[in-house]
Design an enzyme around this catalytic site. Structure first.
Site, PDB file in Angstrom:
ATOM      1  N   HIS A   1       0.831  -1.212   0.000  1.00  0.00           N
ATOM      2  CA  HIS A   1       0.000   0.000   0.000  1.00  0.00           C
ATOM      3  C   HIS A   1       0.862   1.257   0.000  1.00  0.00           C
ATOM      4  O   HIS A   1       1.899   1.336   0.675  1.00  0.00           O
ATOM      5  CB  HIS A   1      -0.997  -0.004   1.160  1.00  0.00           C
ATOM      6  CG  HIS A   1      -0.401  -0.010   2.534  1.00  0.00           C
ATOM      7  ND1 HIS A   1      -0.105   1.145   3.234  1.00  0.00           N
ATOM      8  CD2 HIS A   1      -0.065  -1.023   3.358  1.00  0.00           C
ATOM      9  CE1 HIS A   1       0.377   0.843   4.421  1.00  0.00           C
ATOM     10  NE2 HIS A   1       0.423  -0.474   4.528  1.00  0.00           N
TER      11      HIS A   1
ATOM     12  N   ASP B   1       6.520   1.193   6.539  1.00  0.00           N
ATOM     13  CA  ASP B   1       5.115   0.810   6.394  1.00  0.00           C
ATOM     14  C   ASP B   1       4.368   1.869   5.580  1.00  0.00           C
ATOM     15  O   ASP B   1       3.852   2.825   6.138  1.00  0.00           O
ATOM     16  CB  ASP B   1       4.495   0.673   7.785  1.00  0.00           C
ATOM     17  CG  ASP B   1       3.019   0.304   7.739  1.00  0.00           C
ATOM     18  OD1 ASP B   1       2.591  -0.304   6.752  1.00  0.00           O
ATOM     19  OD2 ASP B   1       2.300   0.651   8.699  1.00  0.00           O
TER      20      ASP B   1
ATOM     21  N   GLU C   1      -4.879   1.352   2.434  1.00  0.00           N
ATOM     22  CA  GLU C   1      -4.873   0.238   3.384  1.00  0.00           C
ATOM     23  C   GLU C   1      -5.120   0.732   4.800  1.00  0.00           C
ATOM     24  O   GLU C   1      -5.865   0.121   5.564  1.00  0.00           O
ATOM     25  CB  GLU C   1      -3.542  -0.500   3.319  1.00  0.00           C
ATOM     26  CG  GLU C   1      -3.514  -1.812   4.117  1.00  0.00           C
ATOM     27  CD  GLU C   1      -3.002  -1.647   5.544  1.00  0.00           C
ATOM     28  OE1 GLU C   1      -3.061  -2.627   6.309  1.00  0.00           O
ATOM     29  OE2 GLU C   1      -2.547  -0.550   5.912  1.00  0.00           O
ATOM     30  N   GLU C   2      -4.503   1.842   5.155  1.00  0.00           N
ATOM     31  CA  GLU C   2      -4.587   2.325   6.528  1.00  0.00           C
ATOM     32  C   GLU C   2      -5.972   2.849   6.894  1.00  0.00           C
ATOM     33  O   GLU C   2      -6.276   3.032   8.067  1.00  0.00           O
ATOM     34  CB  GLU C   2      -3.541   3.423   6.771  1.00  0.00           C
ATOM     35  CG  GLU C   2      -2.098   2.987   6.554  1.00  0.00           C
ATOM     36  CD  GLU C   2      -1.585   2.016   7.606  1.00  0.00           C
ATOM     37  OE1 GLU C   2      -2.374   1.620   8.479  1.00  0.00           O
ATOM     38  OE2 GLU C   2      -0.403   1.645   7.536  1.00  0.00           O
TER      39      GLU C   2
ATOM     40  N   GLU D   1       4.136  -6.340   3.885  1.00  0.00           N
ATOM     41  CA  GLU D   1       3.856  -5.357   4.932  1.00  0.00           C
ATOM     42  C   GLU D   1       5.114  -5.072   5.739  1.00  0.00           C
ATOM     43  O   GLU D   1       6.145  -5.719   5.559  1.00  0.00           O
ATOM     44  CB  GLU D   1       2.751  -5.866   5.869  1.00  0.00           C
ATOM     45  CG  GLU D   1       1.362  -5.368   5.493  1.00  0.00           C
ATOM     46  CD  GLU D   1       1.142  -3.900   5.806  1.00  0.00           C
ATOM     47  OE1 GLU D   1       2.071  -3.235   6.295  1.00  0.00           O
ATOM     48  OE2 GLU D   1       0.028  -3.409   5.563  1.00  0.00           O
TER      49      GLU D   1
ATOM     50  N   HIS E   1       3.994   2.852  12.905  1.00  0.00           N
ATOM     51  CA  HIS E   1       2.984   3.917  12.975  1.00  0.00           C
ATOM     52  C   HIS E   1       3.446   5.088  13.844  1.00  0.00           C
ATOM     53  O   HIS E   1       2.640   5.723  14.526  1.00  0.00           O
ATOM     54  CB  HIS E   1       1.645   3.368  13.492  1.00  0.00           C
ATOM     55  CG  HIS E   1       0.928   2.528  12.487  1.00  0.00           C
ATOM     56  ND1 HIS E   1      -0.338   2.038  12.688  1.00  0.00           N
ATOM     57  CD2 HIS E   1       1.308   2.075  11.262  1.00  0.00           C
ATOM     58  CE1 HIS E   1      -0.715   1.324  11.637  1.00  0.00           C
ATOM     59  NE2 HIS E   1       0.273   1.334  10.757  1.00  0.00           N
TER      60      HIS E   1
END
Length: 866
Positions: A161, A173, A208-209, A235, A317
């Protein structure tokens, strides 16, 4: 008559075994974290053949994460990321055209699509119903095939993503896997001798998030989605170490993975992930549902592999998910394994055609060990484990003189089980002391292995204390009982369909060999058990256990910083240490019985002193530092209904100090200098609905903010004054007792809107199965940059059980220009929220010396009655 050799004492015996006890774990750690040498050149300097370049991959990741920046769905940066990936597809297409012109006979064709669409899907998690709707989101799809209809009929999908989540630039990520896919596509196209028998579909999904909207869009609406037979999802939850295979859903794809050059994965990770044990505010769903693979599995009914970078997931994140923090070799490792999979799955030997009629769910034991990859069927496992257990029984009876020794063996089994329970109790007793008595929880957080230093001595103390209480048992009996217990669990767990039973087979098999050699007096010198028996029986558990400990702690230690303040994180880590240490050192129990109760008492006393010193040392440690930060969540909420402004502050861990920090923040920022107000979440609290239901992990406080006088004069859309909730096509059918209408949400300048309301919904356009009752409903939205309207059609029972004909709708959304630090360069457009965040972020940095990473988002919310 000759005198038998004197048995060595405990110190001399330990010294003799020390090369094994030190060398085996060091070897296992070295192999466990071994990464390939990163390559920089695009072409091999010797052969001029195209090669995977880590430098190229990281340049892609750097451009996405730093040049473009925070690519949260709905932001301008998200749109720039979409534009960039379109240009990358065009460049690949041009490379493909040139490759065909160089060799017109070569069977290769490249196609690409820019997909844009709208849709909705149900996304249940944490036992909550949640509905997602999205408008005009995009994907970029790139296919390589031989150009024939037959070659395009069966495809492997590889996915990553492009977007990043709210507080993170997303270098690992998921910009790194995006770079891996781009580089794999380039190498395949430029490799003149390669022609695909089956096509490869590269999906660069753009959402995706926001709960997997991009993969849902592809799976349900793209014209070539029905050709996908298998999916590989890439991922990253960390920035270091080899990429881990953590989910494999068919025997065919496990076999395909066996062809990668650097395998790293076990059935243990597969089963743990799929069990749903791993839960956090970033991974809140039932195991396998936490990645895009959920959508491919649910809507395309395909098998596949989930692979992720998991080391150092402290930065997952977080703001510091930057290229500079990605370990050299990480990208090379993921790229080499991905390329090998694509080469195999696009070859004539590929299982893709057979997958068109379905796939076989995994009944294969697989694991990597010191760089090698092993796999065998469940039926083979049952035969192996049954043979080992029966052989172990026969050996035990032969050693103990048949059934006359059953009582002694039972006492030995009791000692083994007692040792394990003692380890659990010892470690958890220290956990209770650290958390509830000393108030020093999570003191081990900043370094994954640190918890071994705190709970390892406690586990050993508990295990050995249990042996002292049980009394003396002959060491040979304890060794034999250890073999019986482990081989029994290997067989029983495998019969129950748990492939992780292989872990017990790996430790009991060498122990069986060691006992046989000892019984035949091949390794024995004099009376008693030879130290060679200990060495042979301990070698494989040390190697396997060390690798297991490294993987488990890499995942679970950082995870404790995001599983919620109420979660028993201290006991979770203590139990993990006790279990893994017990597994890794099975020969400790017989070793202590080797020297009698007197020595056992001294060892317990010494370990107790070490345990106390360890507790004192860890009690002085701070859980967080600059690269292992505490997560804080701060929302600047402007209620457009009441005209109030608040700071909502929360944390997702049980480490001490948060309450003090928030009270200190209130002294600085509260409008009236009042203490912060503690809150408890429920489904009817809408302030955190942009994070619902992740918000269940949080422990929030509320601080009153002064009304920003500048806000009154703000006229831009970012001020949040133009959000409207209305209805169209509103019709009441008195005869049927229903009300039909379209709920319309207009949100210029606001992204990630969420609405919540109470109603008995009979029918809507979200799915075909609304709950058949009066209930609370949550709908979240994600849309492309500049899209400011979405709607849903509903039919509800009328009137509601409360007697009211109107429905109260709580709404909340994020100001697109009010996210710190993502929008720091445009802070002048972010209104009162950004002015507050600049001050709050500076205050947090100074107050905590950089040990806190705060998510800072400006939201607007309110209530509308429709």
């Amino acid at each position: 008559m000759s005198t038998p050799p004197r048995r060595w004492g405990p110190v001399r015996s330990m010294l003799a075994l020390s090369p094994l006890l030190i060398g085996a774990p060091l070897l296992a750690i070295r192999q466990h974290y071994l990464l390939p040498q990163p390559l920089t050149e695009l072409y091999d300097p010797t052969t001029n053949e195209p090669q995977l370049s880590e430098a190229r991959i990281l340049s892609h990741a750097k451009f996405l994460s730093e040049d473009i920046g925070y690519r949260t769905v709905g932001t301008k940066e998200h749109a720039l990321g979409d534009e960039w990936i379109v240009n990358q597809a065009k460049e690949l297409d041009e490379i493909c055209r040139k490759a065909r012109s160089r060799n017109p006979e070569r069977k290769i064709e490249c196609e690409w699509w820019w997909q844009q669409g709208s849709g909705s899907h149900r996304f249940d998690m944490m036992n909550k119903r949640l509905y997602k709707t999205y408008v005009d989101l995009t994907n970029v799809v790139f296919r390589i095939s031989d150009g024939t209809p037959a070659g395009k009929a069966d495809a492997v999908l590889v996915n990553a993503h492009v977007d990043s989540t709210l507080p993170s630039p997303g270098a690992a990520d998921d910009a790194l896997p995006v770079g891996v896919m781009l580089e794999c596509a380039r190498v395949l196209i430029e490799r003149d001798g390669w022609e695909p028998t089956h096509s490869i579909v590269f999906l660069f999904n753009n959402a995706e998030e926001s709960l997997q909207d991009g993969s849902h869009l592809f799976s349900t609406q793209h014209p070539i989605a029905n050709t996908v037979r298998a999916a590989i999802n890439l991922e990253a939850a960390g920035t270091t170490g080899p990429e881990l295979l953590f989910q494999a859903t068919s025997e065919q794809m496990i076999e395909a993975y066996s062809h990668v050059p650097r395998p790293f994965g076990t059935i243990v990770a597969n089963e743990v992930f799929s069990s749903g044990i791993i839960l956090s505010e970033d991974n809140p769903t039932d195991g396998r549902d936490s990645t895009d693979f959920r959508q491919f599995e649910q809507y395309l009914n395909v098998t596949g592999l989930d692979m992720a970078i998991v080391g150092n997931s402290y930065l997952y994140h977080m703001r510091k998910d930057l290229v500079e923090n990605i370990e050299p070799g990480v990208a090379q490792h993921m790229a080499e394994n991905t390329l090998a999979l694509l080469l195999y799955l696009s070859s004539p030997a590929s299982p893709l055609p057979s997958l068109a009629t379905g796939y076989v769910k995994p009944r294969t034991v697989f694991f990597s060990h010191l760089g090698a990859f092993f796999l065998y069927s469940y039926s083979t496992a049952r035969v192996l484990y049954a043979t080992l257990f029966v052989s172990s029984l026969l050996l035990a009876f032969q050693i103990k003189g048949g059934f006359r020794g059953v009582g002694q063996l039972a006492k030995g089994v009791g000692a083994v089980v007692g040792g394990f329970l003692g380890a659990l109790m010892g470690a958890n007793a220290v956990a209770v002391m650290m958390q509830r008595v000393l108030g020093k929880g999570m003191s081990w957080f900043a370094w994954e292995p640190a918890c071994l230093g705190l709970y390892g001595p406690a586990a050993l103390t508990g295990a050995l204390l249990s042996q002292y209480l049980i009394g003396h048992v002959p060491e040979h009996t304890v060794i034999t009982s250890t073999l019986l217990v482990q081989s029994f669990f290997a067989l029983v767990l495998q019969l129950l369909g748990v492939g992780s039973a292989a872990m017990f087979f790996l430790t009991s098999a060498p122990l069986f060999v060691a006992l046989v050699l000892d019984t035949l007096k091949i390794t024995r010198t004099g009376d008693g058990v030879s130290l060679w028996t200990y060495a042979l029986g301990q070698l494989l558990p040390l190697l396997t256990g060390t690798q297991t400990i490294a993987t488990v702690l890499d995942v679970f230690v950082p995870l404790t910083g995001r599983i919620g303040r109420d979660a028993p994180s201290e006991n979770i880590i203590a139990s993990i240490v006790a279990i893994t240490v017990s597994y890794t050192f099975p020969m400790v129990l017989p070793f202590v019985h080797r020297f009698g109760r007197r020595v056992s008492a001294r060892v317990v006393l010494l370990l107790s002193i070490v345990m106390a010193a360890s507790m004192a040392t860890f009690a002085m440690r701070s859980p967080f530092d600059g690269l292992h930060q505490k997560r804080m969540f701060i929302i600047h909420m402007e209620n457009v209904t009441s005209a109030e402004q608040h700071l909502h502050i929360a944390a997702a861990d049980a480490a001490p100090g948060f309450d003090t920090l928030v009270h200190s923040m209130a002294e600085t920022f509260d409008a009236h200098g009042m203490p912060p107000v503690s809150r408890k979440f429920s489904d009817w609290d809408s302030e955190w609905d942009v994070l619902y239901p992740f918000s269940a992990f949080l422990s929030p406080y509320v601080i009153d903010m002064p009304i920003d006088e500048e806000y009154a004069s703000e006229t831009s859309a970012s001020a949040g004054k133009y959000v409207t909730i209305s209805t169209t096509n509103d019709v009441v059918d008195e005869e049927q007792g229903t009300r039909s209408f379209t709920l319309v949400v207009k949100h210029p300048g606001i992204i990630w809107t969420a609405v919540a309301f109470d109603a008995h919904v009979l029918k809507w356009t979200l799915d075909e199965n609304p709950p058949d009752e009066y209930a609370r409903h949550h709908i979240k939205e994600a849309s492309f940059y500049g899209i400011d309207t979405w709607s849903v059609d509903l039919v509800v029972k009328h009137p509601s059980p409360s007697g009211s004909e109107m429905i109260k709708v709580n709404f909340v959304g994020i100001k697109e220009q009010s996210m710190w630090p993502g929008k720091r360069a445009e802070k002048q457009f972010g209104g009162s929220a950004m002015r507050t965040f600049e001050a709050v972020d500076t205050w947090i940095e100074q107050e905590t010396q950089g040990t806190v990473d705060a998510l800072l988002v400006g939201c607007i919310g309110g209530v509308a009655v429709v």
